[in-house]
Design a protein around this motif. Structure first.
Motif, PDB file in Angstrom:
ATOM      1  N   ASP A 100      32.322   1.677  11.842  1.00 52.47           N
ATOM      2  CA  ASP A 100      33.203   1.194  10.761  1.00 52.47           C
ATOM      3  C   ASP A 100      33.981  -0.024  11.272  1.00 52.47           C
ATOM      4  OD1 ASP A 100      34.940   0.765   8.694  1.00 52.47           O
ATOM      5  OD2 ASP A 100      35.793   2.793   8.672  1.00 52.47           O
ATOM      6  N   SER A 101      33.807  -1.144  10.616  1.00 53.21           N
ATOM      7  CA  SER A 101      34.511  -2.364  11.029  1.00 53.21           C
ATOM      8  C   SER A 101      35.478  -2.835   9.951  1.00 53.21           C
ATOM      9  CB  SER A 101      33.509  -3.479  11.349  1.00 53.21           C
ATOM     10  OG  SER A 101      32.775  -3.809  10.180  1.00 53.21           O
ATOM     11  N   SER A 102      35.927  -1.919   9.136  1.00 59.48           N
ATOM     12  CA  SER A 102      36.869  -2.322   8.076  1.00 59.48           C
ATOM     13  C   SER A 102      38.261  -2.581   8.662  1.00 59.48           C
ATOM     14  CB  SER A 102      36.956  -1.221   7.014  1.00 59.48           C
ATOM     15  OG  SER A 102      37.532  -0.063   7.574  1.00 59.48           O
ATOM     16  N   ALA A 103      39.125  -3.109   7.825  1.00 61.06           N
ATOM     17  CA  ALA A 103      40.464  -3.492   8.296  1.00 61.06           C
ATOM     18  C   ALA A 103      41.294  -2.294   8.710  1.00 61.06           C
ATOM     19  CB  ALA A 103      41.190  -4.263   7.202  1.00 61.06           C
ATOM     20  N   SER A 104      41.028  -1.137   8.116  1.00 65.21           N
ATOM     21  CA  SER A 104      41.829   0.036   8.469  1.00 65.21           C
ATOM     22  C   SER A 104      41.624   0.443   9.916  1.00 65.21           C
ATOM     23  CB  SER A 104      41.470   1.200   7.548  1.00 65.21           C
ATOM     24  OG  SER A 104      40.134   1.592   7.762  1.00 65.21           O
ATOM     25  N   MET A 105      40.517  -0.015  10.506  1.00 68.15           N
ATOM     26  CA  MET A 105      40.237   0.349  11.901  1.00 68.15           C
ATOM     27  C   MET A 105      41.051  -0.496  12.883  1.00 68.15           C
ATOM     28  SD  MET A 105      37.985   2.805  12.000  1.00 68.15           S
ATOM     29  CE  MET A 105      37.032   2.713  13.514  1.00 68.15           C
ATOM     30  N   VAL A 106      41.613  -1.579  12.384  1.00 68.44           N
ATOM     31  CA  VAL A 106      42.331  -2.467  13.306  1.00 68.44           C
ATOM     32  C   VAL A 106      43.818  -2.565  12.937  1.00 68.44           C
ATOM     33  CG1 VAL A 106      40.355  -3.847  13.957  1.00 68.44           C
ATOM     34  CG2 VAL A 106      41.642  -4.450  11.910  1.00 68.44           C
ATOM     35  N   ALA A 141      32.679  -3.507   3.895  1.00 70.19           N
ATOM     36  CA  ALA A 141      32.410  -3.629   2.465  1.00 70.19           C
ATOM     37  C   ALA A 141      30.909  -3.502   2.193  1.00 70.19           C
ATOM     38  CB  ALA A 141      32.931  -4.958   1.944  1.00 70.19           C
ATOM     39  N   ALA A 142      30.164  -3.851   3.227  1.00 66.00           N
ATOM     40  CA  ALA A 142      28.709  -3.718   3.110  1.00 66.00           C
ATOM     41  C   ALA A 142      28.169  -3.457   4.507  1.00 66.00           C
ATOM     42  CB  ALA A 142      28.102  -4.984   2.519  1.00 66.00           C
ATOM     43  N   LEU A 143      26.898  -3.169   4.551  1.00 64.15           N
ATOM     44  CA  LEU A 143      26.302  -2.942   5.872  1.00 64.15           C
ATOM     45  C   LEU A 143      26.100  -4.283   6.541  1.00 64.15           C
ATOM     46  CD1 LEU A 143      25.095  -0.692   7.665  1.00 64.15           C
ATOM     47  CD2 LEU A 143      22.864  -1.321   6.716  1.00 64.15           C
ATOM     48  N   LEU A 163      28.117  -4.888  20.050  1.00 64.39           N
ATOM     49  CA  LEU A 163      29.360  -4.233  19.632  1.00 64.39           C
ATOM     50  C   LEU A 163      30.553  -5.160  19.847  1.00 64.39           C
ATOM     51  CD1 LEU A 163      28.782  -0.624  21.022  1.00 64.39           C
ATOM     52  CD2 LEU A 163      28.995  -1.277  18.632  1.00 64.39           C
ATOM     53  N   LYS A 164      30.524  -5.895  20.964  1.00 68.50           N
ATOM     54  CA  LYS A 164      31.655  -6.791  21.222  1.00 68.50           C
ATOM     55  C   LYS A 164      31.726  -7.904  20.185  1.00 68.50           C
ATOM     56  CE  LYS A 164      31.057  -7.669  25.664  1.00 68.50           C
ATOM     57  NZ  LYS A 164      31.351  -8.244  26.993  1.00 68.50           N
ATOM     58  N   ALA A 165      30.580  -8.251  19.677  1.00 67.26           N
ATOM     59  CA  ALA A 165      30.547  -9.384  18.751  1.00 67.26           C
ATOM     60  C   ALA A 165      30.940  -9.000  17.326  1.00 67.26           C
ATOM     61  CB  ALA A 165      29.156 -10.004  18.754  1.00 67.26           C
ATOM     62  N   ILE A 166      31.170  -7.743  17.067  1.00 62.31           N
ATOM     63  CA  ILE A 166      31.486  -7.331  15.692  1.00 62.31           C
ATOM     64  C   ILE A 166      32.888  -7.820  15.333  1.00 62.31           C
ATOM     65  CG2 ILE A 166      31.884  -5.358  14.165  1.00 62.31           C
ATOM     66  CD1 ILE A 166      29.853  -3.807  15.846  1.00 62.31           C
ATOM     67  N   GLU A 167      32.992  -8.469  14.215  1.00 65.43           N
ATOM     68  CA  GLU A 167      34.305  -8.939  13.725  1.00 65.43           C
ATOM     69  C   GLU A 167      34.809  -7.948  12.682  1.00 65.43           C
ATOM     70  OE1 GLU A 167      36.326 -11.339  14.481  1.00 65.43           O
ATOM     71  OE2 GLU A 167      35.045 -12.061  16.121  1.00 65.43           O
ATOM     72  N   PRO A 168      35.934  -7.328  12.924  1.00 69.10           N
ATOM     73  CA  PRO A 168      36.439  -6.344  11.949  1.00 69.10           C
ATOM     74  C   PRO A 168      37.081  -7.028  10.753  1.00 69.10           C
ATOM     75  CG  PRO A 168      37.971  -6.542  13.756  1.00 69.10           C
ATOM     76  CD  PRO A 168      36.809  -7.448  14.094  1.00 69.10           C
ATOM     77  N   GLY A 169      37.222  -6.258   9.677  1.00 70.81           N
ATOM     78  CA  GLY A 169      37.882  -6.781   8.486  1.00 70.81           C
ATOM     79  C   GLY A 169      37.199  -6.298   7.237  1.00 70.81           C
ATOM     80  N   GLY A 170      37.895  -6.469   6.106  1.00 72.76           N
ATOM     81  CA  GLY A 170      37.315  -6.082   4.835  1.00 72.76           C
ATOM     82  C   GLY A 170      37.605  -4.658   4.457  1.00 72.76           C
ATOM     83  N   THR A 171      37.188  -4.345   3.244  1.00 69.24           N
ATOM     84  CA  THR A 171      37.424  -2.995   2.751  1.00 69.24           C
ATOM     85  C   THR A 171      36.279  -2.086   3.185  1.00 69.24           C
ATOM     86  OG1 THR A 171      36.247  -3.501   0.723  1.00 69.24           O
ATOM     87  CG2 THR A 171      38.621  -3.893   0.739  1.00 69.24           C
ATOM     88  N   THR A 172      36.481  -0.828   2.922  1.00 76.73           N
ATOM     89  CA  THR A 172      35.433   0.130   3.257  1.00 76.73           C
ATOM     90  C   THR A 172      34.738   0.574   1.966  1.00 76.73           C
ATOM     91  OG1 THR A 172      36.756   0.909   5.093  1.00 76.73           O
ATOM     92  CG2 THR A 172      34.925   2.310   4.408  1.00 76.73           C
ATOM     93  N   ALA A 173      33.454   0.124   1.838  1.00 78.39           N
ATOM     94  CA  ALA A 173      32.625   0.604   0.708  1.00 78.39           C
ATOM     95  C   ALA A 173      31.563   1.502   1.311  1.00 78.39           C
ATOM     96  CB  ALA A 173      32.019  -0.572  -0.045  1.00 78.39           C
ATOM     97  N   PHE A 174      31.962   2.742   1.507  1.00 80.54           N
ATOM     98  CA  PHE A 174      31.144   3.648   2.304  1.00 80.54           C
ATOM     99  C   PHE A 174      29.802   3.957   1.621  1.00 80.54           C
ATOM    100  CE2 PHE A 174      30.133   7.772   4.262  1.00 80.54           C
ATOM    101  CZ  PHE A 174      30.293   7.448   5.594  1.00 80.54           C
TER     102      PHE A 174
END
Lengths: 305, 685
Positions: A100-106, A141-143, A163-174
């Motif tokens: 999960d890379s949504s904003a709630s994770m950061v 928000a998307a995969l 994994l290091k390159a993942i940029e977090p942000g956005g909403t979670t559209a599970f």
């Protein structure tokens, strides 16, 4: 001097996400995993497909066209029926690590996101060392763009870089993310979901979608204890970090108690949902070290057989 | 309700400031803090539950603001120290109700300096000690207020109504001014009691404690004043208690003293004195006269070499002796008389043993005599000690410059130059003309202006003029004596721009137009008197006897300039005196005997020029026969009662909460505590 020390600490470069200590922990976890599950694991994973393996699986009635070599003549001698011996087909297990890379994770100090990535790397390493195929993909928000399945321990570095390159942000559209994952993935396998499950659209639909498409979801819920005990007082405006929606609130002890109940209820609902559907569920606190969390994962079962 | 602390305006201002600040802080507090949360749907459940109470929350917030404003209002009101049910706002009225008012009236007149052998101190110190004891007696009684008033010829309050012992003791110590000794002034008991009656009028349980030696007049105007004052005391409902100090004391004192220039000789002085024996026994005393050109106080007039005369006196009991000491000669203008009792008996009241006088300073008159020889005239002028005579012949005469008076005896010289001339014989050419060259033979004296200064103390009788020239009279001439036919025998004439002004450069003449050698005038006693009168006519000086000045009475003295500043320097030990210049008179009030020097500037703009300085010395004396009678008489109240402290029971300790401001403070504190508690329990938010 304390002031200097604080300033020096602030000037330190952020620790590497996957440093040497983390690599040592992975080796340790690999050994622990092999010892703990040596009795039931040979390093491979058998699929449920019936095929040309050597492990007897079942009998079925003979049908014209079947290979005579698979007829069990002993049964025919005792029962007078033609039954064919079935064998389990051995094939590679695909392990999909969805982070999960949504904003709630950061929110706050990114601890949940960092923990998710470390756990994802550890799980991928365990899978790779077991000669499984591991794949990693972020979702919010998307995969997101995924790391294609690979095999072999040496692939862990690719996993880490990814994994290091993942940029977090956005909403979670599970649900949407899971649908995209299912549609893009032909080979079924174990889907490790590393998320706080703070999905605006809920998590139920997404998990069910995986189940219905014969994936095995492994729910690893990341929690931050500070989420349960927010240090809020007085009149504040709460802003959702993903949607940006604001909500005026005045905090009192009763409000906080109600929130605590709501928070624990949410966690309980997720756990109950997973148990009711026989899904592996592990709750991982960001306060716990990664290796301890991995042991919990091992104990929970479902990941390493 | 009255406010004893800050006034209503100040309280409203403070409430405006702090209340406004509270509202401002409240508005700032309403600006909500933005907090980022990871998952707002969790909060949505809580908010939904509490949404129904939003109106109540708003009311609670408004209530919270009102509570804060109420706290501010309570604190501000506490600063005002509110009191209930009081009529006035003055500090005196704001205190607890005072149940007794005692006015300490302390006599500080001269007689209070009488030495008392019993206490080996003065009456004033005994009175002050008694006053201190009275204050000590009410020290613990906060309901007993006192005021201290000293009186002599004037009455001066030294404190307001108060009940703190320290302030009252300080006021008592201040009685007598610098040095704390009695003033050199008489007693005005009537005025003092009138002031006490006015101060006590309308007061609760008033009383006057009169601390005095009872040595003040009881007859004449003083008696009427005393009677009116005691009536006023009774009208005010006040008790009068006399705390008498002093015992009967014999006293011999100077009751009058003055010095004037001697009538016929301005360089000589005559001293007038009056000494009274107020005792019951005869006594002997000596009156010494001292002279000191720069003396101001008694210590400046006590050296033996300063004595210019001494006079022995034998005084019977109660005898009043007056006398004149003639032919005093001394340097300067300041004289003091000191009375010393013979024998070993000391005088218990020494204030009246000393008196001062200032006389106009004299100088010798410079006289130029122009004559070929006139034995009578020369002898008359030569024998005058206050005359510096220069005799010249008519040929040696060079004019009147440098001389106060030029006497021209039968000499035909120029007398037109500005100056003062006494012309004897046929007048010289110039200012005078003769009607005819033929004189009047054996004229008979007719009109004489006896009130003219030239005729002072003399009369012309049988002067036997043989021949009298007929002088032509002019406008402005004053004929002092004339013949029966109107021809001048003695006349004056003034010429010049400022005639009549002794300091002007004009010419003035006194004309005696006949040859004195051919008359009987030089043989009569009138001739030397006439010469003296002529000299006095030209060299004008003030009359010799100067009005005596009394201590404690405001003096009004002539002053040559109307503007500028005047300073006074009194005797050592006396309080600073501040004279006031009103028009061309300077006023000053001195309470100590001695000689006071007044200095001022003739030109206020000019500084450092001694010629512009105006100087005048003035003597101030006690000279009060009534004050010299230091033996106490009967008390004013005549009751014989002494002052006793009223019984006092200490009131119950006032509860700590009796003051309203404390209650307000506690209420505010309680509200703050409750508000804090409820706020942190989120009850009032």
């Amino acid at each position: 001097m304390a002031w200097f020390r604080r300033r020096d600490e602030s000037r330190q470069t952020p620790r590497e996400l996957f440093d040497d200590a983390f690599m040592a922990k992975l080796e340790y976890l690999d050994v622990v995993a092999k010892k703990a599950f040596a009795a039931r694991s040979r390093g491979e994973r058998r699929s449920k497909k019936i095929g040309s393996g050597v492990e007897f699986a079942d009998h079925r009635r003979y049908s014209p066209g079947d290979d005579f070599r698979h007829i069990d003549w002993n049964v025919y001698a005792r029962l007078g029926k033609l039954l064919v011996r079935l064998y389990e087909e051995e094939e590679d297990l695909h392990v999909y690590v969805l982070v999960d890379s949504s904003a709630s994770m950061v929110v706050g100090d990114r601890q949940k996101f960092d923990h998710a990535r470390k756990l994802g790397a550890a799980l991928a390493y365990i899978a790779l060392s077991s000669m499984e195929r591991a794949s990693v993909a972020p979702f919010s928000a998307a995969l997101g763009q995924r790391l294609l399945p690979a095999r072999g321990k040496s692939q862990i570095f690719r996993v880490m870089s990814f994994l290091k390159a993942i940029e977090p942000g956005g909403t979670t559209a599970f649900a949407d993310s899971m649908k995209s994952f299912v549609h893009q993935t032909k080979r079924r396998g174990l889907v490790v979901l590393l998320s706080d499950f703070y999905a605006q659209d809920g998590y139920e639909e997404g998990l069910n979608y995986l189940r219905y498409n014969r994936f095995e979801p492994f729910v690893l819920q990341l929690i931050d204890p500070r989420d349960a005990e927010p240090s809020l007082r007085g009149d504040v405006t709460l802003v959702d970090c993903e949607t940006g929606v604001g909500r005026d609130m005045t905090f009192s002890a009763r409000t906080l108690a109600a929130y605590r109940d709501a928070y624990h209820g949410f966690n309980q609902e997720l756990e109950s949902f997973c148990h009711a559907r026989r899904l592996s569920h592990v709750r991982a606190s960001v306060r716990e070290p990664v290796e301890d969390l991995m042991l919990n994962v091992f104990r929970a079962g479902g990941f390493v057989r | 309700m009255n406010l004893l602390g800050l006034g209503a305006t100040e309280l409203l201002t403070l409430f405006g400031i702090f209340g406004g600040s509270t509202v401002l802080l409240y508005l700032l507090k309403l600006r909500r803090r933005r907090v980022e949360v990871p998952y707002s749907p969790l909060w949505a459940r809580v908010v939904d539950e509490r949404r129904s109470s939003s109106l109540i929350s708003t009311l609670k917030r408004l209530f919270s603001l009102l509570v804060q404003l109420a706290v501010v209002a309570l604190l501000v009101l506490a600063l005002g120290d509110p009191r209930a049910d009081r009529a006035g706002c003055s500090p005196e009225e704001a205190g607890p109700p005072l149940k007794r008012h005692t006015l300490l009236l302390i006599d500080a007149s001269a007689s209070m300096d009488t030495w008392e052998t019993a206490g080996n101190t003065t009456r004033l110190k005994l009175a002050k000690a008694r006053a201190h004891a009275i204050v000590d007696a009410i020290e613990d009684n906060p309901d007993h207020a006192m005021m201290v008033v000293q009186f002599d010829v004037t009455s001066r309050p030294l404190s307001v109504w108060r009940h703190d012992a320290a302030g009252l003791h300080a006021a008592i110590d201040a009685v007598g001014g610098l040095g704390g000794v009695a003033f050199d002034t008489p007693t005005a008991i009537g005025d003092a009691l009138a002031l006490a009656a006015a101060a006590l009028r309308g007061r609760q349980d008033p009383e006057v404690v009169l601390l005095t030696d009872n040595a003040f007049p009881r007859s004449g105007p003083a008696a009427a004043s005393l009677k009116a004052a005691t009536s006023a005391i009774e009208a005010a409902g006040a008790r009068l208690v006399t705390e008498s100090v002093g015992t009967p004391a014999a006293n011999v004192g100077i009751s009058a003293f003055n010095v004037r220039p001697y009538l016929s000789d301005r360089l000589s002085y005559a001293a007038f004195f009056a000494v009274t024996n107020h005792g019951d026994t005869a006594t002997k005393a000596t009156l010494h006269l001292y002279a000191n050109p720069a003396g101001r106080g008694g210590d400046d007039f006590k050296r033996p070499d300063q004595i210019i005369a001494s006079h022995s006196l034998e005084l019977a009991a109660g005898e009043h002796v007056e006398g004149v000491i003639d032919d005093l000669k001394f340097e300067g203008s300041r004289v003091a008389a000191r009375l010393v009792l013979d024998g070993e008996t000391p005088d218990r009241f020494g204030r009246d043993d000393l008196a001062f006088a200032v006389v106009p300073e004299r100088r010798k008159v410079k006289v130029q005599l122009v004559t070929d020889g006139n034995l009578f005239l020369n002898a008359t002028l030569f024998l005058r000690e206050n005359v510096a005579l220069t005799t010249v012949t008519p040929s040696e005469y060079q004019g009147p410059a440098g001389f106060d008076v030029t006497v021209v005896d039968r000499a035909d010289v120029d007398v037109s130059a500005p100056g003062d001339y006494f012309l004897i014989g046929v007048p010289p050419r110039g200012p005078f003309e003769l009607e005819t060259a033929t004189p009047t033979l054996t004229p008979r004296l007719g009109k004489v202006k006896r009130d003219h200064p030239l005729m002072k103390h003399l009369t012309f009788v049988d002067i036997g003029i043989e021949s009298l020239p007929r002088v032509k009279k002019a406008r402005g001439d004053v004929v002092v004596a004339a013949t029966t036919t109107g021809e001048p025998v003695l006349m004056t004439r003034a010429l010049g721009p400022a005639a009549g002004n002794s300091v002007s450069p004009g010419a003035r003449y006194v004309l005696l137009p006949f040859d004195t050698r051919k008359s009987l005038l030089p043989m009569s006693y009138a001739f030397p008197l006439l010469v003296v009168n002529v000299l006095n006519h030209f060299v004008y000086e003030e009359a010799g006897l100067i009005k005596p000045n009394r201590a404690g009475v405001e003096l009004s003295l002539p002053w040559p300039v109307a503007d500028g500043e005047v300073s006074a320097l009194g005797p050592a030990g006396a309080s600073q005196v501040y004279p006031r210049l009103v028009g061309e008179r300077v006023h000053l009030l001195a309470s100590r005997v001695g000689i006071y020097e007044l200095r001022g500037s003739a030109d206020p703009g000019a500084t450092g020029d001694s010629n512009n300085e105006v100087f005048q010395a003035v003597a101030v004396n006690l000279l009060s026969p009534r004050e010299s009678a230091v033996s106490p008489e009967s008390a004013v109240d005549d009751s014989g009662a002494t002052w006793t402290a009223p019984a006092y029971e200490a009131p119950q300790p006032t509860p700590w909460l009796a003051d309203l401001w404390r209650v307000l403070l506690l209420v505010a504190l309680g509200i703050v505590v409750v508000e804090w508690w409820t706020y942190h329990r989120r009850v009032t938010v």
